[in-house]
Design a protein around this motif. Sequence first.
Motif, short mmCIF file in Angstrom:
data_model
loop_
_atom_site.label_atom_id
_atom_site.label_comp_id
_atom_site.label_asym_id
_atom_site.label_seq_id
_atom_site.Cartn_x
_atom_site.Cartn_y
_atom_site.Cartn_z
N UNK A 302 -34.16 -27.77 33.74
CA UNK A 302 -34.65 -26.42 33.46
C UNK A 302 -33.60 -25.41 33.88
N UNK A 303 -32.99 -25.63 35.06
CA UNK A 303 -31.97 -24.72 35.57
C UNK A 303 -30.75 -24.74 34.67
N UNK A 304 -30.45 -25.95 34.12
CA UNK A 304 -29.33 -26.08 33.17
C UNK A 304 -29.58 -25.22 31.94
N UNK A 305 -30.79 -25.27 31.46
CA UNK A 305 -31.14 -24.49 30.25
C UNK A 305 -31.01 -23.02 30.55
N UNK A 306 -31.53 -22.62 31.74
CA UNK A 306 -31.48 -21.21 32.10
C UNK A 306 -30.04 -20.73 32.19
N UNK A 307 -29.20 -21.64 32.77
CA UNK A 307 -27.79 -21.29 32.92
C UNK A 307 -27.13 -21.09 31.56
N UNK A 308 -27.51 -22.03 30.64
CA UNK A 308 -26.93 -21.93 29.30
C UNK A 308 -27.35 -20.65 28.62
N UNK A 309 -28.62 -20.29 28.77
CA UNK A 309 -29.08 -19.05 28.14
C UNK A 309 -28.42 -17.86 28.75
N UNK A 310 -28.29 -17.86 30.10
CA UNK A 310 -27.67 -16.74 30.76
C UNK A 310 -26.23 -16.57 30.31
N UNK A 311 -25.50 -17.66 30.21
CA UNK A 311 -24.11 -17.60 29.76
C UNK A 311 -24.02 -17.09 28.35
N UNK A 312 -25.01 -17.48 27.46
CA UNK A 312 -25.02 -17.02 26.08
C UNK A 312 -25.24 -15.53 26.03
N UNK A 313 -26.13 -14.96 26.84
CA UNK A 313 -26.41 -13.56 26.84
C UNK A 313 -25.21 -12.77 27.33
N UNK A 314 -24.51 -13.43 28.28
CA UNK A 314 -23.34 -12.72 28.82
C UNK A 314 -22.21 -12.62 27.80
N UNK A 315 -22.02 -13.60 27.00
CA UNK A 315 -20.95 -13.63 26.00
C UNK A 315 -21.27 -12.78 24.83
N UNK A 316 -22.51 -12.39 24.58
CA UNK A 316 -22.82 -11.54 23.44
C UNK A 316 -22.40 -10.18 23.63
#
Length: 316
Positions: A302-316
Amino acid sequence: MRLTRLRLNGFKSFVDPTDLLIHEGLTGVVGPNGCGKSNLLEALRWVMGENRPSAMRGGGMEDVIFNGAATRGARHFAEVALVIDNAERLAPAGFNDADQIEIVRRITRDAGSAYRANSKDVRARDVQMLFADASTGSHSPALVRQGQISELINAKPKARRRVLEEAAGISGLYARRHEAELKLAGTEQNLLRVDDVLEQLAQQLSVLIRQAKQAARYREIGEDLRRAEGMLLYRRWREADEARHVAEAALRERLVAAGQAEMAARAATTAREAAEESLPALREEEAIASAVLQRLALQRDALGDQEARALAMMTR
Ligand code: ATP
């Protein structure tokens, strides 16, 4: 020794018992041709031991047995008895114990003839010797048959000599000398046989000596063999005993090792039982740990998923 009576029974023409009494002095028998006068003389010769059937005017000795007539059947035996007056006791030893000697000769068909003297069985030779000693007998020239006188007149010197010897009373000595010569010849034969037997025995003895030597050697070899067998058996026993000692030592070692292995097995069993006892708690801990691990893995995902989403939001 004087002949006193001749008794015939079944002999030639004398089918019924007939006695001829011989008295002191001259006794004569008078009768027509064929009445049996010669048969009487033949009976006398026969009882004295005559053995030639021809002297009895027969083909075989059994021809002296009455062989039947128109009115009488044949007899089975013939018997002639001669009674001798022995009052002066001049008979040879063996016959000389009675005043009167009765010599009986009896012939039975198919059974031959036999002699008795005063009711005792005697041999033909004894009877012949009795008459020979008395200078008479079946061959005596004193018994004159028909036609014999002319034969005597024309006789050879040897036959005349017999008449003279008998008159001198030495014919018994001649008979005895003949017997002695026969016995001597028999003894010489026996001596030869004894020599043969001795020779055979000597041969047997040498064979026996050889066999005795062989037997001794056999015994020696047998003893050696027994000794060798004993030693062999002793040696095998010693080897077997040593092998037994070695085997016993090995057994003891194995028993010790088995005892140690048993102790180790017992310790391992105890350890296994102890381990088995602690196993449920460990399993529970393992279950808890795996549940915690699973929960933590889920949280990590779950934390991995959250990390991935957070990184995606940051790159946008
Ligand atoms: P001879 O004066 O003619 O010489 P013998 O009186 O002497 O006569 P023997 O010659 O002794 O008479 O007897 C002869 C008789 O005996 C004959 O009649 C014969 O048949 C008889 N005989 C001989 N042998 C026998 C026998 N085995 N059985 C019956 N009879 C017999």
